[in-house]
Write a protein that holds these residues in place. Structure first.
Motif, PDB file in Angstrom:
ATOM      1  N   ILE A  23     -46.874  13.814 -31.853  1.00  0.00           N
ATOM      2  CA  ILE A  23     -47.368  13.569 -30.629  1.00  0.00           C
ATOM      3  C   ILE A  23     -46.835  12.507 -29.619  1.00  0.00           C
ATOM      4  CG2 ILE A  23     -49.455  12.406 -29.502  1.00  0.00           C
ATOM      5  CD1 ILE A  23     -51.096  13.699 -32.214  1.00  0.00           C
ATOM      6  N   LEU A  24     -46.239  11.682 -30.255  1.00  0.00           N
ATOM      7  CA  LEU A  24     -45.442  10.539 -29.538  1.00  0.00           C
ATOM      8  C   LEU A  24     -44.214  11.099 -28.890  1.00  0.00           C
ATOM      9  CD1 LEU A  24     -45.608   7.423 -31.785  1.00  0.00           C
ATOM     10  CD2 LEU A  24     -46.733   7.739 -29.593  1.00  0.00           C
ATOM     11  N   GLY A  25     -43.620  12.108 -29.515  1.00  0.00           N
ATOM     12  CA  GLY A  25     -42.619  12.626 -29.192  1.00  0.00           C
ATOM     13  C   GLY A  25     -42.810  13.561 -28.043  1.00  0.00           C
ATOM     14  N   ILE A  26     -43.914  14.524 -28.120  1.00  0.00           N
ATOM     15  CA  ILE A  26     -44.456  15.259 -26.918  1.00  0.00           C
ATOM     16  C   ILE A  26     -44.785  14.310 -25.844  1.00  0.00           C
ATOM     17  CG2 ILE A  26     -46.494  16.905 -26.209  1.00  0.00           C
ATOM     18  CD1 ILE A  26     -46.770  17.582 -29.192  1.00  0.00           C
ATOM     19  N   TYR A  27     -45.337  13.247 -25.935  1.00  0.00           N
ATOM     20  CA  TYR A  27     -45.765  12.325 -25.011  1.00  0.00           C
ATOM     21  C   TYR A  27     -44.170  11.781 -24.207  1.00  0.00           C
ATOM     22  CZ  TYR A  27     -46.569   8.044 -22.568  1.00  0.00           C
ATOM     23  OH  TYR A  27     -46.985   7.128 -21.607  1.00  0.00           O
ATOM     24  N   ALA A  28     -43.383  11.346 -24.837  1.00  0.00           N
ATOM     25  CA  ALA A  28     -42.086  11.076 -24.463  1.00  0.00           C
ATOM     26  C   ALA A  28     -41.359  12.146 -23.660  1.00  0.00           C
ATOM     27  CB  ALA A  28     -41.127  10.557 -25.525  1.00  0.00           C
ATOM     28  N   GLN A  29     -41.074  13.419 -24.094  1.00  0.00           N
ATOM     29  CA  GLN A  29     -40.700  14.606 -23.513  1.00  0.00           C
ATOM     30  C   GLN A  29     -41.275  14.842 -22.027  1.00  0.00           C
ATOM     31  OE1 GLN A  29     -37.785  15.893 -24.927  1.00  0.00           O
ATOM     32  NE2 GLN A  29     -37.777  14.751 -26.511  1.00  0.00           N
ATOM     33  N   LEU A  30     -42.514  14.842 -22.076  1.00  0.00           N
ATOM     34  CA  LEU A  30     -43.261  15.375 -20.827  1.00  0.00           C
ATOM     35  C   LEU A  30     -43.784  14.092 -19.992  1.00  0.00           C
ATOM     36  CD1 LEU A  30     -45.954  17.745 -22.403  1.00  0.00           C
ATOM     37  CD2 LEU A  30     -43.813  18.115 -21.253  1.00  0.00           C
ATOM     38  N   LEU A  31     -43.739  12.882 -20.411  1.00  0.00           N
ATOM     39  CA  LEU A  31     -44.405  12.008 -19.201  1.00  0.00           C
ATOM     40  C   LEU A  31     -43.123  10.795 -18.923  1.00  0.00           C
ATOM     41  CD1 LEU A  31     -47.778  11.592 -20.642  1.00  0.00           C
ATOM     42  CD2 LEU A  31     -46.949  12.868 -18.713  1.00  0.00           C
ATOM     43  N   THR A  32     -42.177  10.629 -19.938  1.00  0.00           N
ATOM     44  CA  THR A  32     -41.366   9.553 -19.733  1.00  0.00           C
ATOM     45  C   THR A  32     -39.863  10.274 -20.225  1.00  0.00           C
ATOM     46  OG1 THR A  32     -41.404   8.858 -22.157  1.00  0.00           O
ATOM     47  CG2 THR A  32     -42.655   7.606 -20.527  1.00  0.00           C
ATOM     48  N   PRO A  33     -39.546  11.191 -19.023  1.00  0.00           N
ATOM     49  CA  PRO A  33     -38.404  11.878 -19.488  1.00  0.00           C
ATOM     50  C   PRO A  33     -37.114  10.857 -19.279  1.00  0.00           C
ATOM     51  CG  PRO A  33     -39.024  12.622 -17.443  1.00  0.00           C
ATOM     52  CD  PRO A  33     -40.159  11.910 -18.202  1.00  0.00           C
ATOM     53  N   LEU A  34     -36.964   9.853 -18.419  1.00  0.00           N
ATOM     54  CA  LEU A  34     -35.800   9.047 -18.196  1.00  0.00           C
ATOM     55  C   LEU A  34     -35.773   8.242 -19.541  1.00  0.00           C
ATOM     56  CD1 LEU A  34     -34.018   8.555 -16.350  1.00  0.00           C
ATOM     57  CD2 LEU A  34     -35.209   6.502 -15.523  1.00  0.00           C
ATOM     58  N   THR A  35     -36.857   7.955 -20.204  1.00  0.00           N
ATOM     59  CA  THR A  35     -36.701   7.212 -21.527  1.00  0.00           C
ATOM     60  C   THR A  35     -35.878   7.929 -22.602  1.00  0.00           C
ATOM     61  OG1 THR A  35     -38.631   5.874 -21.105  1.00  0.00           O
ATOM     62  CG2 THR A  35     -37.737   5.918 -23.384  1.00  0.00           C
ATOM     63  N   VAL A  36     -36.096   9.162 -22.645  1.00  0.00           N
ATOM     64  CA  VAL A  36     -35.641  10.146 -23.539  1.00  0.00           C
ATOM     65  C   VAL A  36     -34.292  10.401 -23.084  1.00  0.00           C
ATOM     66  CG1 VAL A  36     -35.682  12.521 -24.407  1.00  0.00           C
ATOM     67  CG2 VAL A  36     -37.690  11.353 -24.121  1.00  0.00           C
ATOM     68  N   LEU A  37     -33.996  10.752 -21.859  1.00  0.00           N
ATOM     69  CA  LEU A  37     -32.630  10.881 -21.681  1.00  0.00           C
ATOM     70  C   LEU A  37     -31.556   9.598 -21.665  1.00  0.00           C
ATOM     71  CD1 LEU A  37     -33.142  12.926 -18.307  1.00  0.00           C
ATOM     72  CD2 LEU A  37     -32.532  13.763 -20.326  1.00  0.00           C
ATOM     73  N   THR A  38     -32.339   8.496 -21.469  1.00  0.00           N
ATOM     74  CA  THR A  38     -31.343   7.253 -22.060  1.00  0.00           C
ATOM     75  C   THR A  38     -30.936   7.031 -23.339  1.00  0.00           C
ATOM     76  OG1 THR A  38     -32.585   6.070 -20.052  1.00  0.00           O
ATOM     77  CG2 THR A  38     -31.502   4.580 -21.682  1.00  0.00           C
ATOM     78  N   SER A  39     -31.810   7.761 -24.232  1.00  0.00           N
ATOM     79  CA  SER A  39     -31.226   7.586 -25.682  1.00  0.00           C
ATOM     80  C   SER A  39     -30.392   8.875 -25.927  1.00  0.00           C
ATOM     81  CB  SER A  39     -32.560   8.025 -26.360  1.00  0.00           C
ATOM     82  OG  SER A  39     -32.776   9.387 -26.194  1.00  0.00           O
ATOM     83  N   TYR A  40     -30.118   9.680 -25.221  1.00  0.00           N
ATOM     84  CA  TYR A  40     -29.046  10.654 -25.054  1.00  0.00           C
ATOM     85  C   TYR A  40     -27.924  10.344 -24.259  1.00  0.00           C
ATOM     86  CZ  TYR A  40     -33.044  14.153 -26.666  1.00  0.00           C
ATOM     87  OH  TYR A  40     -33.635  14.444 -27.242  1.00  0.00           O
TER      88      TYR A  40
END
Length: 82
Positions: A23-40
């Motif tokens: 659920i936290l992964g879904i939340y991160a992908q949809l609502l905080t994409p910049l946070t996810v992209l920063t990890s990539y």
């Protein structure tokens, strides 16, 4: 020989904690994409490009399908998890 019992740690982890992580992964992908992209990548573009948003939405959809499997299939036969 009687069937072996699943240790409580694994039973609790895979039926409760793992779906919460999904659920936290879904939340991160949809609502905080910049946070996810920063990890990539160390220098993400803000706002992300259309193809990047499409990729993040696809990953979120995969995680949502995985969540359905985790929630329903692991609870479908609780007698098998004793």
């Amino acid at each position: 020989m009687p069937p072996s019992r699943i240790p409580p740690f694994y039973r609790i982890f895979f039926t409760i904690i793992d779906p919460i992580i999904t659920i936290l992964g879904i939340y991160a992908q949809l609502l905080t994409p910049l946070t996810v992209l920063t990890s990539y990548t160390p220098t993400p573009h803000n706002p992300p490009g259309t193809e990047t948003v499409l990729l993040l939405d696809t990953v979120a959809a995969f995680l949502a399908g995985l969540l359905i499997l985790q929630v329903y299939l692991l609870r479908a036969r609780p007698a098998d998890m004793t």
